[in-house]
Design a protein around this motif. Structure first.
Motif, PDB file in Angstrom:
ATOM      1  N   MET A  59     -15.771 -16.511   2.140  1.00 52.20           N
ATOM      2  CA  MET A  59     -16.319 -16.037   3.420  1.00 52.20           C
ATOM      3  C   MET A  59     -15.324 -15.137   4.146  1.00 52.20           C
ATOM      4  SD  MET A  59     -17.451 -18.330   6.687  1.00 52.20           S
ATOM      5  CE  MET A  59     -17.705 -17.551   8.269  1.00 52.20           C
ATOM      6  N   ILE A  60     -14.083 -15.595   4.303  1.00 46.36           N
ATOM      7  CA  ILE A  60     -13.026 -14.819   4.951  1.00 46.36           C
ATOM      8  C   ILE A  60     -11.990 -14.452   3.905  1.00 46.36           C
ATOM      9  CG2 ILE A  60     -11.192 -14.817   6.688  1.00 46.36           C
ATOM     10  CD1 ILE A  60     -13.913 -14.776   7.960  1.00 46.36           C
ATOM     11  N   ASP A  61     -11.817 -13.153   3.659  1.00 41.60           N
ATOM     12  CA  ASP A  61     -10.850 -12.697   2.661  1.00 41.60           C
ATOM     13  C   ASP A  61      -9.506 -12.331   3.268  1.00 41.60           C
ATOM     14  OD1 ASP A  61     -12.702 -13.000   0.681  1.00 41.60           O
ATOM     15  OD2 ASP A  61     -13.293 -10.890   0.625  1.00 41.60           O
ATOM     16  N   THR A  62      -9.523 -11.951   4.572  1.00 43.18           N
ATOM     17  CA  THR A  62      -8.301 -11.489   5.223  1.00 43.18           C
ATOM     18  C   THR A  62      -8.180 -12.127   6.598  1.00 43.18           C
ATOM     19  OG1 THR A  62      -8.490  -9.354   4.088  1.00 43.18           O
ATOM     20  CG2 THR A  62      -7.026  -9.457   6.000  1.00 43.18           C
ATOM     21  N   ILE A  63      -6.993 -12.637   6.897  1.00 43.57           N
ATOM     22  CA  ILE A  63      -6.710 -13.218   8.210  1.00 43.57           C
ATOM     23  C   ILE A  63      -5.488 -12.523   8.795  1.00 43.57           C
ATOM     24  CG2 ILE A  63      -6.138 -15.308   9.507  1.00 43.57           C
ATOM     25  CD1 ILE A  63      -7.436 -16.946   7.303  1.00 43.57           C
ATOM     26  N   TYR A  64      -5.670 -11.895   9.959  1.00 45.47           N
ATOM     27  CA  TYR A  64      -4.555 -11.328  10.711  1.00 45.47           C
ATOM     28  C   TYR A  64      -4.080 -12.381  11.710  1.00 45.47           C
ATOM     29  CZ  TYR A  64      -6.005  -6.763   8.911  1.00 45.47           C
ATOM     30  OH  TYR A  64      -6.320  -5.699   8.089  1.00 45.47           O
ATOM     31  N   ILE A  65      -2.779 -12.512  11.863  1.00 43.69           N
ATOM     32  CA  ILE A  65      -2.226 -13.557  12.722  1.00 43.69           C
ATOM     33  C   ILE A  65      -1.173 -12.953  13.647  1.00 43.69           C
ATOM     34  CG2 ILE A  65      -1.052 -15.796  12.789  1.00 43.69           C
ATOM     35  CD1 ILE A  65      -1.923 -16.138   9.813  1.00 43.69           C
ATOM     36  N   GLU A  66      -1.389 -13.090  14.955  1.00 39.09           N
ATOM     37  CA  GLU A  66      -0.358 -12.648  15.880  1.00 39.09           C
ATOM     38  C   GLU A  66       0.903 -13.470  15.666  1.00 39.09           C
ATOM     39  OE1 GLU A  66      -2.900 -10.977  19.718  1.00 39.09           O
ATOM     40  OE2 GLU A  66      -1.763 -12.827  19.892  1.00 39.09           O
ATOM     41  N   GLU A  67       2.036 -12.796  15.656  1.00 39.74           N
ATOM     42  CA  GLU A  67       3.294 -13.470  15.332  1.00 39.74           C
ATOM     43  C   GLU A  67       3.643 -14.564  16.331  1.00 39.74           C
ATOM     44  OE1 GLU A  67       6.152 -10.362  14.923  1.00 39.74           O
ATOM     45  OE2 GLU A  67       5.209  -9.535  13.112  1.00 39.74           O
ATOM     46  N   SER A  68       3.249 -14.392  17.592  1.00 43.40           N
ATOM     47  CA  SER A  68       3.605 -15.375  18.611  1.00 43.40           C
ATOM     48  C   SER A  68       2.917 -16.720  18.420  1.00 43.40           C
ATOM     49  CB  SER A  68       3.274 -14.831  20.006  1.00 43.40           C
ATOM     50  OG  SER A  68       1.871 -14.621  20.132  1.00 43.40           O
TER      51      SER A  68
ATOM     52  N   PRO B  75      -0.702 -25.116  15.798  1.00 42.72           N
ATOM     53  CA  PRO B  75      -1.426 -26.078  14.947  1.00 42.72           C
ATOM     54  C   PRO B  75      -2.838 -25.633  14.594  1.00 42.72           C
ATOM     55  CG  PRO B  75      -0.292 -27.225  16.720  1.00 42.72           C
ATOM     56  CD  PRO B  75      -0.136 -25.767  16.991  1.00 42.72           C
ATOM     57  N   ARG B  76      -3.508 -24.967  15.514  1.00 41.28           N
ATOM     58  CA  ARG B  76      -4.877 -24.516  15.232  1.00 41.28           C
ATOM     59  C   ARG B  76      -4.872 -23.406  14.181  1.00 41.28           C
ATOM     60  NH1 ARG B  76      -6.349 -24.701  20.299  1.00 41.28           N
ATOM     61  NH2 ARG B  76      -7.048 -26.868  20.127  1.00 41.28           N
ATOM     62  N   VAL B  77      -3.850 -22.575  14.186  1.00 33.56           N
ATOM     63  CA  VAL B  77      -3.711 -21.538  13.164  1.00 33.56           C
ATOM     64  C   VAL B  77      -3.502 -22.178  11.800  1.00 33.56           C
ATOM     65  CG1 VAL B  77      -2.244 -19.648  12.334  1.00 33.56           C
ATOM     66  CG2 VAL B  77      -2.866 -19.782  14.759  1.00 33.56           C
ATOM     67  N   ASP B  78      -2.644 -23.204  11.752  1.00 32.05           N
ATOM     68  CA  ASP B  78      -2.397 -23.899  10.479  1.00 32.05           C
ATOM     69  C   ASP B  78      -3.686 -24.509   9.933  1.00 32.05           C
ATOM     70  OD1 ASP B  78       0.280 -23.256  10.635  1.00 32.05           O
ATOM     71  OD2 ASP B  78       0.861 -25.177  11.526  1.00 32.05           O
ATOM     72  N   GLU B  79      -4.474 -25.114  10.807  1.00 30.67           N
ATOM     73  CA  GLU B  79      -5.722 -25.753  10.372  1.00 30.67           C
ATOM     74  C   GLU B  79      -6.704 -24.728   9.825  1.00 30.67           C
ATOM     75  OE1 GLU B  79      -7.217 -27.825  13.734  1.00 30.67           O
ATOM     76  OE2 GLU B  79      -5.501 -29.193  13.878  1.00 30.67           O
ATOM     77  N   ILE B  80      -6.823 -23.604  10.495  1.00 32.71           N
ATOM     78  CA  ILE B  80      -7.774 -22.581  10.062  1.00 32.71           C
ATOM     79  C   ILE B  80      -7.329 -21.945   8.750  1.00 32.71           C
ATOM     80  CG2 ILE B  80      -8.727 -20.316  10.650  1.00 32.71           C
ATOM     81  CD1 ILE B  80      -8.670 -21.302  13.614  1.00 32.71           C
ATOM     82  N   CYS B  81      -6.056 -21.618   8.655  1.00 32.79           N
ATOM     83  CA  CYS B  81      -5.556 -21.002   7.421  1.00 32.79           C
ATOM     84  C   CYS B  81      -5.708 -21.939   6.225  1.00 32.79           C
ATOM     85  CB  CYS B  81      -4.096 -20.593   7.590  1.00 32.79           C
ATOM     86  SG  CYS B  81      -3.866 -19.152   8.661  1.00 32.79           S
ATOM     87  N   ALA B  82      -5.599 -23.237   6.467  1.00 31.44           N
ATOM     88  CA  ALA B  82      -5.753 -24.205   5.381  1.00 31.44           C
ATOM     89  C   ALA B  82      -7.175 -24.195   4.818  1.00 31.44           C
ATOM     90  CB  ALA B  82      -5.392 -25.601   5.874  1.00 31.44           C
ATOM     91  N   ARG B  83      -8.130 -23.767   5.624  1.00 28.33           N
ATOM     92  CA  ARG B  83      -9.518 -23.690   5.160  1.00 28.33           C
ATOM     93  C   ARG B  83      -9.735 -22.499   4.217  1.00 28.33           C
ATOM     94  NH1 ARG B  83     -13.458 -26.624   7.796  1.00 28.33           N
ATOM     95  NH2 ARG B  83     -14.971 -25.130   6.962  1.00 28.33           N
ATOM     96  N   PHE B  84      -8.849 -21.525   4.291  1.00 27.75           N
ATOM     97  CA  PHE B  84      -8.995 -20.314   3.486  1.00 27.75           C
ATOM     98  C   PHE B  84      -7.689 -20.056   2.708  1.00 27.75           C
ATOM     99  CE2 PHE B  84     -11.553 -19.801   7.367  1.00 27.75           C
ATOM    100  CZ  PHE B  84     -12.825 -19.689   6.805  1.00 27.75           C
ATOM    101  N   PRO B  85      -7.361 -20.922   1.760  1.00 23.01           N
ATOM    102  CA  PRO B  85      -6.066 -20.801   1.072  1.00 23.01           C
ATOM    103  C   PRO B  85      -5.906 -19.513   0.279  1.00 23.01           C
ATOM    104  CG  PRO B  85      -7.491 -22.402  -0.029  1.00 23.01           C
ATOM    105  CD  PRO B  85      -8.161 -22.057   1.255  1.00 23.01           C
ATOM    106  N   ASN B  86      -7.002 -18.885  -0.113  1.00 20.02           N
ATOM    107  CA  ASN B  86      -6.918 -17.673  -0.928  1.00 20.02           C
ATOM    108  C   ASN B  86      -6.989 -16.391  -0.107  1.00 20.02           C
ATOM    109  OD1 ASN B  86      -6.819 -19.191  -3.350  1.00 20.02           O
ATOM    110  ND2 ASN B  86      -9.055 -19.431  -3.314  1.00 20.02           N
ATOM    111  N   ALA B  87      -7.154 -16.523   1.202  1.00 19.58           N
ATOM    112  CA  ALA B  87      -7.239 -15.332   2.045  1.00 19.58           C
ATOM    113  C   ALA B  87      -5.872 -14.675   2.217  1.00 19.58           C
ATOM    114  CB  ALA B  87      -7.806 -15.700   3.408  1.00 19.58           C
TER     115      ALA B  87
END
Length: 330
Positions: free
Chosen positions: A1-10, A15-27
């Protein structure tokens, strides 16, 4: 569903970023200073990006909760709206977001707690006066709930506020989070609904009317207050007969004791949004008329608009008491 995730460095370690990224390990994970670097540049193609949008995880710094425009509301004197996301999973051809933003990527502001503090402040400052907070203006409130955990995070806050109402505006069937918890009597789950002919033609990627009605039925059976949002009304040759049958179908499953409110609104857009959307989709029949431009807005002619509203209001009042009816006047 999500192939690319941009993440603000700050907020890379939030913790919410970690949880979301864990849902898309191949993104692909790509860092950025601010989400505007990706979201705001003009040299983007909204139509192409909509085919495969990226997810941008960002932090919001101000204007967490805004006053709603005059004429927008479902009974309270104090009305506010807030957006934890920008852009929508669905691709409804009439959606103003296509004209508002340069990009079709999703922006998720992960600092929910800052929103919640502002909601607490506003609610407490209102004393005993009822205050309504509307979610789903710049996104669908529930469509990405399995990813965002938005409702799961915000509902406990509203449960502590005796004078605060929350509206979750949605076309989604992602209602499991709500069904797994006790219904909140001041949370209105407001479904945007259109006749089958409209939904199939111009509400791309959104659940069918049948699926929305099934989700709605499950929620009202579980005890959640339901809202019906017939907005925007779309004119076409069989408008009256189709909308009459549509209302009959919807109200055949509605439990009036669980129905909080019903609202109507017609198709309308700021003129500069309309021009951009027409350029994106020049072949779209919706944009070919009967529409007029006046005072910076594109809408149906006033006499047609009034006829549509009057007809639908009269049909709705066959099923509901007038105190549950709220025309959208913005």
């Amino acid at each position: 569903m999500i192939d690319t995730i941009y993440i603000e460095e700050s907020i890379a370690n939030h913790p919410r970023v970690d949880e979301i990224c864990a849902r898309f390990p191949n993104a692909r994970k790509i860092g950025c200073q601010r989400y505007g670097e990706v979201f705001n540049p003009r040299a983007q193609n909204f139509r192409l990006q909509k085919l495969k949008p990226a997810l941008i995880l960002a932090e919001k710094y101000q204007r967490f909760v805004l006053e709603a425009p005059g004429g927008y509301g479902i009974g309270a004197q104090k009305n506010y709206y807030f957006s934890h996301m920008l852009n929508c999973l669905y691709d409804c051809r009439y959606c103003f977001l296509q004209g508002m933003y340069q990009s079709a990527h999703f922006v998720l502001f992960v600092n929910y707690e800052d929103y919640q503090q502002e909601i607490l402040r506003i609610s407490q400052s209102a004393g005993n006066e009822m205050t309504h907070f509307f979610s789903g203006y710049d996104c669908d409130s529930l469509a990405l709930e399995p990813v965002t955990g938005f409702a799961e995070s915000f509902l406990p806050v509203f449960e502590t506020l005796p004078n605060a109402w929350l509206e979750l505006r949605t076309k989604s069937t992602q209602v499991r989070t709500l069904l797994e918890r006790r219904p909140h009597p001041r949370c209105v789950v407001a479904f945007s609904l259109s006749p089958d002919s409209v939904a199939k033609a111009i509400e791309d990627k959104a659940p069918s009317l049948d699926r929305r009605l099934i989700a709605l039925s499950k929620l009202q059976t579980a005890g959640w207050p339901i809202g019906l949002r017939f907005d925007p009304l779309i004119y076409y040759r069989d408008f009256k007969s189709d909308y009459r049958q549509f209302f009959e179908r919807v109200f055949s499953i509605i439990e009036l004791n669980q129905l909080h409110s019903v609202s109507l609104g017609v198709f309308r857009l700021p003129e500069h949004y309309f021009k951009k959307m027409h350029k994106l989709y020049p072949e779209e029949k919706l944009f070919s008329g009967p529409l007029i431009s006046a005072e910076g807005k594109v809408s149906y002619p006033a006499d047609l608009e009034l006829d549509m509203i009057d007809y639908c209001r009269d049909e709705l009042l066959k099923f509901i008491p007038e105190e549950k009816y709220f025309p959208c006047q913005i």
